[in-house]
Motif scaffolding. Structure first.
Motif, mmCIF file in Angstrom:
data_model
loop_
_atom_site.group_PDB
_atom_site.id
_atom_site.type_symbol
_atom_site.label_atom_id
_atom_site.label_comp_id
_atom_site.label_asym_id
_atom_site.label_seq_id
_atom_site.Cartn_x
_atom_site.Cartn_y
_atom_site.Cartn_z
ATOM 1 N N GLY A 1 5.119 34.518 7.575
ATOM 2 C CA GLY A 1 5.902 33.982 6.464
ATOM 3 C C GLY A 1 5.690 32.492 6.308
ATOM 4 N N THR A 2 5.362 32.088 5.085
ATOM 5 C CA THR A 2 5.068 30.674 4.824
ATOM 6 C C THR A 2 5.864 30.149 3.638
ATOM 7 N N GLY A 3 7.159 30.523 3.581
ATOM 8 C CA GLY A 3 8.085 29.866 2.665
ATOM 9 C C GLY A 3 8.632 28.631 3.380
ATOM 10 N N SER A 4 9.743 28.139 2.895
ATOM 11 C CA SER A 4 10.316 26.917 3.449
ATOM 12 C C SER A 4 10.637 27.053 4.944
ATOM 13 N N SER A 5 11.224 28.192 5.321
ATOM 14 C CA SER A 5 11.601 28.379 6.738
ATOM 15 C C SER A 5 10.355 28.419 7.623
ATOM 16 N N TRP B 1 11.429 35.209 -4.869
ATOM 17 C CA TRP B 1 12.761 35.793 -4.627
ATOM 18 C C TRP B 1 13.691 35.525 -5.799
ATOM 19 N N ARG C 1 1.017 35.422 3.524
ATOM 20 C CA ARG C 1 0.780 36.347 2.397
ATOM 21 C C ARG C 1 0.547 35.556 1.120
ATOM 22 N N THR C 2 1.406 34.569 0.883
ATOM 23 C CA THR C 2 1.252 33.707 -0.292
ATOM 24 C C THR C 2 1.440 32.265 0.156
ATOM 25 N N GLN D 1 15.791 39.314 4.947
ATOM 26 C CA GLN D 1 14.835 40.384 4.712
ATOM 27 C C GLN D 1 14.076 40.642 6.002
ATOM 28 N N PRO E 1 11.279 42.931 7.172
ATOM 29 C CA PRO E 1 10.289 43.972 6.851
ATOM 30 C C PRO E 1 10.094 44.932 8.025
ATOM 31 N N ALA F 1 9.615 34.736 9.536
ATOM 32 C CA ALA F 1 10.239 33.821 8.564
ATOM 33 C C ALA F 1 10.088 34.472 7.197
ATOM 34 N N THR F 2 10.653 35.674 7.079
ATOM 35 C CA THR F 2 10.320 36.561 5.959
ATOM 36 C C THR F 2 11.348 36.564 4.828
ATOM 37 N N GLY F 3 12.255 35.597 4.839
ATOM 38 C CA GLY F 3 13.091 35.374 3.664
ATOM 39 C C GLY F 3 14.341 36.230 3.564
ATOM 40 N N PHE F 4 14.829 36.348 2.331
ATOM 41 C CA PHE F 4 16.160 36.922 2.088
ATOM 42 C C PHE F 4 16.151 37.856 0.877
ATOM 43 N N LYS G 1 8.050 29.152 -7.877
ATOM 44 C CA LYS G 1 8.712 29.518 -6.628
ATOM 45 C C LYS G 1 9.261 28.208 -6.093
ATOM 46 N N ARG G 2 10.295 28.270 -5.287
ATOM 47 C CA ARG G 2 10.858 27.033 -4.757
ATOM 48 C C ARG G 2 9.780 26.269 -3.980
HETATM 49 P P1 NA7 Z 1 10.929 32.706 1.431
HETATM 50 O O1 NA7 Z 1 10.692 31.487 0.670
HETATM 51 O O2 NA7 Z 1 11.259 33.950 0.702
HETATM 52 O O3 NA7 Z 1 9.648 32.950 2.349
HETATM 53 C C1 NA7 Z 1 9.423 34.156 3.010
HETATM 54 C C2 NA7 Z 1 7.999 34.243 3.423
HETATM 55 O O4 NA7 Z 1 7.777 35.461 4.121
HETATM 56 C C3 NA7 Z 1 7.041 34.241 2.243
HETATM 57 O O5 NA7 Z 1 5.894 33.528 2.605
HETATM 58 C C4 NA7 Z 1 6.761 35.725 2.074
HETATM 59 O O6 NA7 Z 1 5.566 35.986 1.395
HETATM 60 C C5 NA7 Z 1 6.704 36.155 3.505
HETATM 61 N N1 NA7 Z 1 6.910 37.589 3.669
HETATM 62 C C6 NA7 Z 1 7.977 38.318 3.268
HETATM 63 N N2 NA7 Z 1 7.806 39.605 3.576
HETATM 64 C C7 NA7 Z 1 6.602 39.694 4.178
HETATM 65 C C8 NA7 Z 1 5.857 40.771 4.720
HETATM 66 N N3 NA7 Z 1 6.327 42.010 4.697
HETATM 67 N N4 NA7 Z 1 4.651 40.491 5.256
HETATM 68 C C9 NA7 Z 1 4.192 39.244 5.287
HETATM 69 N N5 NA7 Z 1 4.830 38.188 4.780
HETATM 70 C C10 NA7 Z 1 6.037 38.409 4.235
HETATM 71 O O7 NA7 Z 1 12.120 32.497 2.498
HETATM 72 P P2 NA7 Z 1 12.439 31.205 3.354
HETATM 73 O O8 NA7 Z 1 13.468 31.593 4.340
HETATM 74 O O9 NA7 Z 1 11.207 30.568 3.852
HETATM 75 O O10 NA7 Z 1 13.059 30.199 2.301
HETATM 76 C C11 NA7 Z 1 14.154 30.583 1.497
HETATM 77 C C12 NA7 Z 1 14.718 29.389 0.826
HETATM 78 O O11 NA7 Z 1 15.451 28.612 1.769
HETATM 79 C C13 NA7 Z 1 13.744 28.401 0.261
HETATM 80 O O12 NA7 Z 1 13.248 28.757 -0.970
HETATM 81 C C14 NA7 Z 1 14.556 27.136 0.200
HETATM 82 O O13 NA7 Z 1 15.406 27.169 -0.919
HETATM 83 C C15 NA7 Z 1 15.374 27.224 1.427
HETATM 84 P P3 NA7 Z 1 5.552 36.086 -0.229
HETATM 85 O O14 NA7 Z 1 5.711 34.671 -0.700
HETATM 86 O O15 NA7 Z 1 6.742 36.938 -0.611
HETATM 87 O O16 NA7 Z 1 4.259 36.702 -0.540
#
Ligand code: NA7
Length: 545
Positions: free
Chosen positions: A194-198, A502, A218-219, A159, A161, A388-391, A338-339
């Protein structure tokens, strides 16, 4: 296989094909499927966008990338020699070692000769007259195959953005999902969005090296400690001596690995002291086990709040600045919906003077400038920005391929969410098979366990079809409707859909909110798929010759 469920037979329609099977993707799923098909005497060819095998572990080479399931569980169990000869170095293997393992698998089973790298499958069109797929690649090649198997991975379409002005930014810009080698951080002003796992893994890995670090959140995530460590010879020997038992438990587990789940014990039936003791024990043990301590964590809101608050309390105990600790504390969704992240010192990073946390709900990102990021009316300059904005999870990579059959496009069929039968097929698209597809347990389990199960199931399907002289299989519409409904109903009975995750497609603007993986557990999924294949004689599928 009898023909009790295969009434629409037409004899001898199938024409000649280049391959019995085209497999899309050379991650663990594509590699294992290729190996199994070869063993069965079928011709198969794999197309892979990357320049080497490994899938997720080929692409996600950002600093600190590491698996969140213990290495010996997150490894292929189908070959005794393979698992006996491979030595994992750490409890949670880092990305370079996982990639090395993937390469080892490809070499050990001599897989590369049937893989075309640097080539994306761009389209596949079903030829009803010939019972075959016409597959088109980015190299302009067109091949025919009786079956197409999508081993495209659940988290493989990044993803990205569209931040305002991103194209004008002059500094270094990287995505965790395609990180280059040899990036230097020393002394640089760095931002991570981005503050998911990556994001968490990257932040933890680079915080000690950067000049300054600004984290745009963001979260907040719930993170539990990995307590990662190097493995000793005796650790490895113990695992190797017990692989048969370990694999058997993994396959029987709801989440595809044994994390000491107490699925039948409910926290609501225990005293707060008992629950607290279990939480502490799981925190000390480390890893995803925390979320599986009791059967009602993802069902009972009060129990969930207790497990959420325990982590918030731990955050407050680690992070010295109370305001930062509060910003890092998730309050908008139930824990484990969420994971969860498995961290190696993430919260501690925020005690460093050169690290700042920016909550973009308070300070929205307005856009990029030539030298940095503007948020909440304030501009910060950065040498290097990491996204690190995910998939676009589970459906993204599939819908990226222009797949059509009998005048219908899969994109249109899935416009409001995926529709599959068992996550293995989508009706109207014959001979198109999915490994860990949407509405399969996949991402809610140990992916390797799910991959091995799906590949074995598909391999048996091919053998049974060959024995019966069938060249076409499709899912029945009514069976698919049943599975989609079951999928949604089971998810609705949990707290999972409450999160903007996601899993729900909620991270992708415009994507319909549909719970994507099967939440009923790997164990139940296996029971259903086994009974459908054997007792039910592939009930819900229809066959033709
Ligand atoms: P994640 O877990 O989807 O994390 C993506 C992060 O990026 C998450 O904190 C999102 O916030 C943030 N995000 C996404 N789009 C935006 C925008 N437009 N602005 C600001 N922040 C944004 O992906 P990961 O790669 O970290 O991890 C994926 C999986 O890999 C994980 O679950 C494990 O199984 C291994 P949000 O939470 O959506 O508010």
């Amino acid at each position: 296989m009898s023909t009790a469920t295969a009434p629409e037979k037409t004899a001898g329609k199938a024409g000649k094909v280049d391959y019995d099977v085209v497999i899309v993707g050379a991650g663990f799923a594509g590699m294992y499927q290729l190996h199994k098909l070869r063993q069965q005497g079928m011709s198969a060819h794999v197309y892979e966008t990357g320049s080497d095998v490994g899938g997720t572990w080929f692409w996600n080479r950002y600093p600190g990338a590491r698996v969140d399931i213990e290495s010996h569980h997150y490894s292929l169990g189908f070959d005794e020699d393979l698992q006996q000869e491979w030595d994992w170095s750490e409890r949670y293997a880092p990305q370079p070692e996982l990639l090395k393992y993937a390469k080892h698998v490809s070499e050990r089973f001599d897989l590369r000769k049937d893989i075309t790298f640097n080539t994306k499958v761009t389209a596949a069109d079903w030829n009803e007259a010939e019972h075959s797929w016409t597959v088109t690649t980015s190299a302009g090649e067109t091949v025919s195959a009786r079956f197409v198997i999508l081993a495209t991975g659940c988290l493989s379409k990044p993803q990205r953005p569209k931040f305002e002005g991103l194209e004008n930014y002059q500094g270094e810009l990287y995505y965790t999902s395609s990180f280059p080698d040899d990036v230097s951080f020393a002394g640089k002003k760095v931002a991570v969005i981005g503050t998911g796992s990556s994001g968490l893994q990257t932040i933890t890995a680079i915080a000690g090296e950067v000049g300054s670090l600004s984290v745009y959140q963001r979260t907040p995530s719930f993170a539990v400690p990995a307590h990662n460590h190097e493995l000793a010879d005796e650790d490895r020997e113990k695992v190797k001596a017990n692989y048969a038992e370990i694999r058997a438990k993994d396959f029987a587990a709801k989440i595809g690995f044994d994390a000491g789940q107490n699925a039948t014990v409910m926290a609501a039936d225990l005293t707060p002291e008992q629950v607290r003791a279990e939480q502490e024990a799981r925190w000390e043990l480390g890893g995803l086990s925390y979320g599986f301590a009791y059967g009602d964590i993802l069902v009972d809101p009060d129990v969930n709040e207790s497990f959420s608050e325990f982590i918030r309390e731990k955050i407050r105990g680690i992070v010295k600045d109370p305001a930062t600790a509060e910003k890092l504390s998730p309050r908008t969704y139930p824990v484990a919906s969420k994971r969860m992240c498995v961290d190696t010192g993430y919260y501690q990073v925020y005690n460093q003077d050169n690290v700042e946390l920016i909550d973009i709900n308070e300070e929205p990102i307005e856009g990029f400038t030539a030298t940095g990021i503007r948020s909440g009316g304030k501009e910060r300059e950065f040498d290097l920005v990491i996204l690190a904005t995910g998939f676009d999870a589970m459906t993204g990579a599939i819908l990226d391929i222009d797949i059509t059959a009998n005048g219908q496009a899969i994109k249109d069929k899935w416009a409001h969410g995926p529709q599959t039968y068992l996550g293995l097929m989508t009706s109207g698209f014959p001979n198109l098979l999915l490994i860990t597809g949407p509405q399969s347990p996949s991402v809610l389990t140990n992916m390797i366990t799910s991959i091995e199960y799906d590949v074995d199931w598909l391999t048996r399907l091919f053998a049974d079809m060959r024995a019966a002289g069938h060249t076409k299989v499709d899912a029945r519409v009514e069976s698919e409707t049943w599975w989609v409904t079951a999928n949604n109903d089971v998810a609705a009975g949990t707290l999972m859909p409450q999160a903007n995750s996601w899993y729900m497609g909620a991270n992708i603007p415009g994507k319909d909110r549909v719970f994507l993986p099967w939440v009923g557990g790997h164990d139940m999924y296996v029971q259903i798929c086994e009974s459908i294949a054997t007792v039910g004689n592939y009930h819900g599928f229809k066959f033709e010759a």
